[in-house]
Scaffold this motif. Structure first.
Motif, PDB file in Angstrom:
ATOM      1  N   HIS A   1       3.292  -0.014  11.406  1.00 56.30           N
ATOM      2  CA  HIS A   1       2.052   0.595  10.927  1.00 56.30           C
ATOM      3  C   HIS A   1       1.268   1.155  12.123  1.00 56.30           C
ATOM      4  O   HIS A   1       1.315   0.616  13.222  1.00 56.30           O
ATOM      5  CB  HIS A   1       1.176  -0.436  10.220  1.00 56.30           C
ATOM      6  N   GLY A   2       0.524   2.225  11.860  1.00 58.60           N
ATOM      7  CA  GLY A   2      -0.447   2.719  12.838  1.00 58.60           C
ATOM      8  C   GLY A   2       0.092   3.699  13.840  1.00 58.60           C
ATOM      9  O   GLY A   2      -0.481   3.852  14.926  1.00 58.60           O
TER      10      GLY A   2
ATOM     11  N   LYS B   1       1.445   1.790   5.170  1.00 63.00           N
ATOM     12  CA  LYS B   1       0.048   2.209   5.267  1.00 63.00           C
ATOM     13  C   LYS B   1      -0.921   1.115   5.706  1.00 63.00           C
ATOM     14  O   LYS B   1      -2.095   1.405   5.930  1.00 63.00           O
ATOM     15  CB  LYS B   1      -0.412   2.790   3.925  1.00 63.00           C
ATOM     16  N   SER B   2      -0.456  -0.130   5.821  1.00 60.68           N
ATOM     17  CA  SER B   2      -1.379  -1.181   6.273  1.00 60.68           C
ATOM     18  C   SER B   2      -0.648  -2.190   7.149  1.00 60.68           C
ATOM     19  O   SER B   2       0.558  -2.432   6.984  1.00 60.68           O
ATOM     20  CB  SER B   2      -2.040  -1.891   5.086  1.00 60.68           C
ATOM     21  N   LEU B   3      -1.387  -2.797   8.061  1.00 60.87           N
ATOM     22  CA  LEU B   3      -0.837  -3.833   8.922  1.00 60.87           C
ATOM     23  C   LEU B   3      -0.451  -5.057   8.099  1.00 60.87           C
ATOM     24  O   LEU B   3       0.515  -5.754   8.421  1.00 60.87           O
ATOM     25  CB  LEU B   3      -1.843  -4.202  10.014  1.00 60.87           C
ATOM     26  N   ASP B   4      -1.183  -5.319   7.021  1.00 59.17           N
ATOM     27  CA  ASP B   4      -0.826  -6.438   6.151  1.00 59.17           C
ATOM     28  C   ASP B   4       0.561  -6.255   5.557  1.00 59.17           C
ATOM     29  O   ASP B   4       1.302  -7.227   5.368  1.00 59.17           O
ATOM     30  CB  ASP B   4      -1.855  -6.607   5.033  1.00 59.17           C
ATOM     31  N   ASP B   5       0.951  -5.006   5.249  1.00 64.44           N
ATOM     32  CA  ASP B   5       2.292  -4.756   4.738  1.00 64.44           C
ATOM     33  C   ASP B   5       3.353  -5.120   5.776  1.00 64.44           C
ATOM     34  O   ASP B   5       4.434  -5.600   5.426  1.00 64.44           O
ATOM     35  CB  ASP B   5       2.461  -3.292   4.332  1.00 64.44           C
TER      36      ASP B   5
ATOM     37  N   THR C   1       0.817  -1.219   0.000  1.00 63.56           N
ATOM     38  CA  THR C   1       0.000   0.000   0.000  1.00 63.56           C
ATOM     39  C   THR C   1       0.848   1.266   0.000  1.00 63.56           C
ATOM     40  O   THR C   1       0.345   2.338  -0.304  1.00 63.56           O
ATOM     41  CB  THR C   1      -0.944   0.025   1.214  1.00 63.56           C
TER      42      THR C   1
END
Length: 198
Positions: free
Chosen positions: A153-154, A105-109, A29
């Motif tokens: 992330h976050g 931009k994402s936890l999946d990354d 992302t």
């Protein structure tokens, strides 16, 4: 400009940017950057009071918060909305670079990055966890240059009008356990103050 321990710092203003021209090297992302800058850096310093006088009083960074525990004392500073762009960790007699944080931009990354690091046999020094102060969910890996990358992330955004610096008694809400290789690896690139100042 050099800090009290001889490390050189470069300041840049008005750098030209071309939004939308970055293409990641793998499907993802993207990174949280732009007005927040690259991420954050954690420097090792021998004296927190001297570091505060240099980074806050002289350069103008604003204290975000502190982590004070028996074996670790860290100060976190911001210069924009990112909770911290700079942190300094006190290690008496030492100077150096602990880690650079890159926020995605994402936890999946983050999870995909962890899987890729393990598949490529990149040493993971701290497992996934969430920090107490900026609420970043991240893991730490070793670079070929011997400093660490925190990949997360976050991260929290702060507002100088309402933000109040606090003191935490631990760095993580959960996780970030040292791996076996993490326990055997130096915490970044470190040098004796005496050798740097000579």
């Amino acid at each position: 400009m050099t800090d009290p321990w001889g490390a050189r710092h470069e300041f840049v203003a008005g750098q030209r940017r071309r939004p939308g021209t970055f293409w990641p090297g793998r499907p993802m992302t993207g990174f949280v950057a732009d007005d927040f800058g690259l991420g954050h850096v954690v420097l090792v310093v021998p004296d927190l009071a001297q570091a505060d006088a240099f980074y806050a009083d002289l350069l103008g960074f604003t204290l975000s918060d502190r982590v004070d525990e028996e074996h670790m004392k860290v100060r976190f500073y911001h210069c924009n909305g990112r909770h911290h762009s700079l942190a300094v960790a006190e290690v008496p007699g030492k100077v150096g670079l602990n880690h650079l944080m890159l926020e995605v931009k994402s936890l999946d990354d983050v999870g995909t990055g962890l899987d890729l690091a393990k598949a490529a046999a990149v040493p993971v020094l701290r497992g996934i966890g969430r920090h107490t102060n900026d609420l970043m969910t991240s893991f730490y890996m070793l670079t070929p240059s011997s400093f660490q990358i925190e990949y997360g992330h976050g991260g929290m955004v702060v507002d100088d009008v309402t933000w109040v610096a606090a003191t935490n008694d631990r760095p993580s809400l959960w996780g970030h356990e040292l791996t076996e290789v993490g326990r055997e690896t130096a915490p970044g690139i470190l040098a004796d103050v005496a050798s740097v100042m000579a």
